[in-house]
Design a protein around this motif. Structure first.
Motif, short mmCIF file in Angstrom:
data_model
loop_
_atom_site.label_atom_id
_atom_site.label_comp_id
_atom_site.label_asym_id
_atom_site.label_seq_id
_atom_site.Cartn_x
_atom_site.Cartn_y
_atom_site.Cartn_z
N ARG A 81 0.80 -1.22 0.00
CA ARG A 81 0.00 0.00 0.00
C ARG A 81 0.84 1.27 0.00
NH1 ARG A 81 -3.78 -1.50 5.02
NH2 ARG A 81 -1.69 -1.89 5.83
N GLY A 82 2.13 1.15 0.23
CA GLY A 82 2.98 2.32 0.17
C GLY A 82 2.97 3.18 1.41
N ASP A 83 2.33 2.71 2.51
CA ASP A 83 2.27 3.52 3.72
C ASP A 83 3.28 3.08 4.77
OD1 ASP A 83 1.13 1.10 4.20
OD2 ASP A 83 -0.71 1.87 5.11
N GLY A 84 4.28 2.31 4.38
CA GLY A 84 5.31 1.85 5.31
C GLY A 84 6.60 1.57 4.57
N ASP A 85 7.56 1.01 5.29
CA ASP A 85 8.85 0.69 4.69
C ASP A 85 8.76 -0.65 3.95
OD1 ASP A 85 11.95 1.60 5.01
OD2 ASP A 85 11.77 -0.57 4.84
N VAL A 86 9.34 -0.69 2.76
CA VAL A 86 9.31 -1.92 1.98
C VAL A 86 10.02 -3.05 2.71
CG1 VAL A 86 10.07 -3.01 -0.18
CG2 VAL A 86 9.11 -0.70 -0.21
N GLY A 87 11.08 -2.72 3.42
CA GLY A 87 11.82 -3.74 4.16
C GLY A 87 10.95 -4.44 5.19
N ALA A 88 10.18 -3.67 5.95
CA ALA A 88 9.28 -4.27 6.94
C ALA A 88 8.23 -5.14 6.27
CB ALA A 88 8.63 -3.17 7.78
N TRP A 89 7.74 -4.71 5.12
CA TRP A 89 6.75 -5.50 4.37
C TRP A 89 7.36 -6.81 3.90
CZ3 TRP A 89 6.25 -6.35 -1.15
CH2 TRP A 89 5.02 -6.85 -1.54
N LEU A 90 8.59 -6.76 3.41
CA LEU A 90 9.27 -7.97 2.95
C LEU A 90 9.49 -8.94 4.10
CD1 LEU A 90 11.95 -6.50 0.51
CD2 LEU A 90 9.90 -7.80 -0.10
N TRP A 91 9.88 -8.42 5.27
CA TRP A 91 10.11 -9.30 6.40
C TRP A 91 8.81 -9.99 6.83
CZ3 TRP A 91 12.95 -12.47 8.78
CH2 TRP A 91 12.64 -12.89 10.06
N GLY A 92 7.71 -9.27 6.80
CA GLY A 92 6.43 -9.87 7.14
C GLY A 92 6.11 -11.04 6.22
N ILE A 93 6.40 -10.89 4.93
CA ILE A 93 6.17 -11.98 3.97
C ILE A 93 7.10 -13.15 4.26
CG2 ILE A 93 6.27 -12.64 1.54
CD1 ILE A 93 5.48 -9.79 0.84
N ALA A 94 8.38 -12.84 4.48
CA ALA A 94 9.38 -13.89 4.68
C ALA A 94 9.09 -14.72 5.92
CB ALA A 94 10.78 -13.27 4.76
N ILE A 95 8.74 -14.08 7.03
CA ILE A 95 8.51 -14.84 8.26
C ILE A 95 7.25 -15.68 8.14
CG2 ILE A 95 7.23 -13.00 9.45
CD1 ILE A 95 9.73 -15.52 10.99
#
Length: 460
Positions: A65-79
């Motif tokens: 959605r673009g309202d946060g850091d891409v890194g945090a979004w990627l970590w959520g997917i990875a975990i």
């Protein structure tokens, strides 16, 4: 690509830009893999979870959605991918504290004793009894850095109102225990709180104390510079291996939409590619549906010998669908001749794909026609016998020639039988049993023909 931000790269990925995805893989594999390794001691499992995560990014980049850091979004997917893979594995058998002590004779710290008690004691049992969703919340808040265990404020957040940052304040650990374990603490000397390569090495080696590890993980989720520093800790060969596995998946031919349900039914990828080539299932499925509709309409509208007409037409539908399946793959003969693919397996694959639609569609439409309930199921055994006969004739004749011979023969047989004694001759138990028994030698002959000679439509 290197000058683009993560958000800009994601925008390109949504448009199917493969180089943009590669840049994301190269930027984020290092720190994501280090964090996944800290969650599991299985290196292969960590890489598989990371592979799944980047595949998810490729397929669902538009969900960011673009309202946060891409890194945090990627970590959520990875975990989540790691948790998903761990759930598919058998649960480990708990090891008693006595066994742990025997295998680890060195003196353990109070924290180690506590972890053993939590994992294998009543607290561990209580945690395992929680719902998966609640366990994920606990992991996110306590383990994955959403909350600092030393206070209510988020670990890694910048201090406010003159408050001293937790990351800039030395972390207290037991001196003797820390020395024995080689624990590294994070203090005010840590370059204004950034994770450099030595600190990443300490994190990867498990030499950080618990509070420092939480702070590092919370900080890197929103710090691109620190994430890049992790790249030196992971070998370029590992990063390349992750990308190659992802690339192989995203460039793999995708079967037609109509065939994707077969993947969920357990059909292999090579079979799906073969079925998808040359519209191998489109023609037989259209033949099956069209034949079933025509059979139902003719049987329902005609007022003369309705049951006899249905028994004459319905068994032809699956047989003609099988014939159409072989005709549809006629363009693959030369390809099939140059490959070691089993001709019997190929014949069974195409036959199954045709019958999977022809049988249920014809049965359902037959049940909807008034007055046919008495013979609604009587056509199934003749239909399977005719399909087996078509496979046998394909060793000598072309697909449609085989279908024509069987159609003429079956209509003649039904006409004579009905004229002599009515539909009971076809629907009777003796006739049904004879046709069912006939399917067995026909199937055996098909197997022999497929393994010793050429099936027309299977190979040139």
């Amino acid at each position: 690509m290197q000058h683009l931000t993560d958000t800009e790269l994601l925008d390109l990925v949504t448009q199917g830009d493969e180089p943009a995805l590669r840049e994301l893989v190269e930027r984020h594999t290092g720190w994501l893999l280090l964090r996944l390794r800290r969650r599991t001691g299985d290196e292969a499992l960590a890489q598989e979870a990371l592979h799944d995560a980047f595949l998810t990014v490729w397929r669902r980049a538009g969900t960011f959605r673009g309202d946060g850091d891409v890194g945090a979004w990627l970590w959520g997917i990875a975990i989540r991918q790691l948790v998903s893979r761990l759930r598919k594995r058998a649960a480990p058998v708990p090891v008693s504290a006595r066994v742990v002590s025997a295998l680890s004779p060195t003196v353990r710290s109070a924290e180690d004793e506590l972890l053993v008690a939590v994992e294998h004691g009543s607290v561990g049992d209580a945690l395992r009894a929680l719902s998966p969703e609640l366990r994920q919340v606990l992991q996110a808040t306590v383990i994955d850095g959403a909350l600092d265990p030393r206070g209510g404020r988020t670990a890694g957040d910048p201090p406010g109102n003159g408050e001293e940052s937790d990351a800039d304040r030395p972390v207290e650990v037991e001196g003797a225990a820390a020395a024995r374990r080689g624990v590294v603490t994070v203090g005010a000397t840590n370059q204004g709180w950034h994770v450099d390569q030595p600190l990443w090495s300490a994190y990867a080696g498990g030499r950080l104390d618990a509070a420092a590890e939480v702070s590092v993980e919370a900080h890197v989720a929103s710090c691109a510079d620190c994430r890049r520093a992790a790249g030196a800790t992971v070998s370029p060969a590992t990063v390349e291996a992750v990308w190659r596995s992802v690339q192989a998946e995203i460039t793999r031919p995708e079967p037609p939409r109509a065939l994707r349900w077969l993947r969920r039914a357990g059909v292999g990828e090579s079979e799906l590619v073969l079925l998808g080539a040359a519209d191998a299932v489109t023609l037989p499925w259209l033949t099956a549906i069209g034949g079933a509709v025509a059979c139902a309409l003719v049987s329902g509208l005609i007022g003369w010998r309705q049951e006899a007409v249905f028994l004459g037409l319905a068994p032809l539908v699956p047989m003609l669908a099988v014939v159409a399946a072989f005709d549809a793959t006629d363009s693959l003969r030369e390809v099939g001749a140059a490959t070691p693919y089993s001709k019997l397996r190929l014949a069974l694959l195409r036959t199954t794909a045709a019958l999977a639609v022809a049988l249920p569609v014809t049965l359902l439409l037959g049940l909807t026609v008034p007055g046919l309930h008495a013979v609604a199921f009587s056509w199934l055994v003749p239909g399977l016998a005719l399909s087996s006969g078509a496979l046998l004739l394909l060793g000598w004749l072309s697909p449609w020639a085989s279908g024509g011979v069987l159609t003429l023969g079956w209509l003649t047989t039904v006409s004579v039988a009905v004229g002599a004694g009515g539909t009971g001759v076809v629907t009777g138990g003796v006739t049904q049993a004879l046709l069912a028994v006939a399917c067995l030698p026909l199937a055996g002959l098909v197997a022999v023909r497929a393994t010793t000679r050429t099936l027309r439509g299977a190979e040139g």
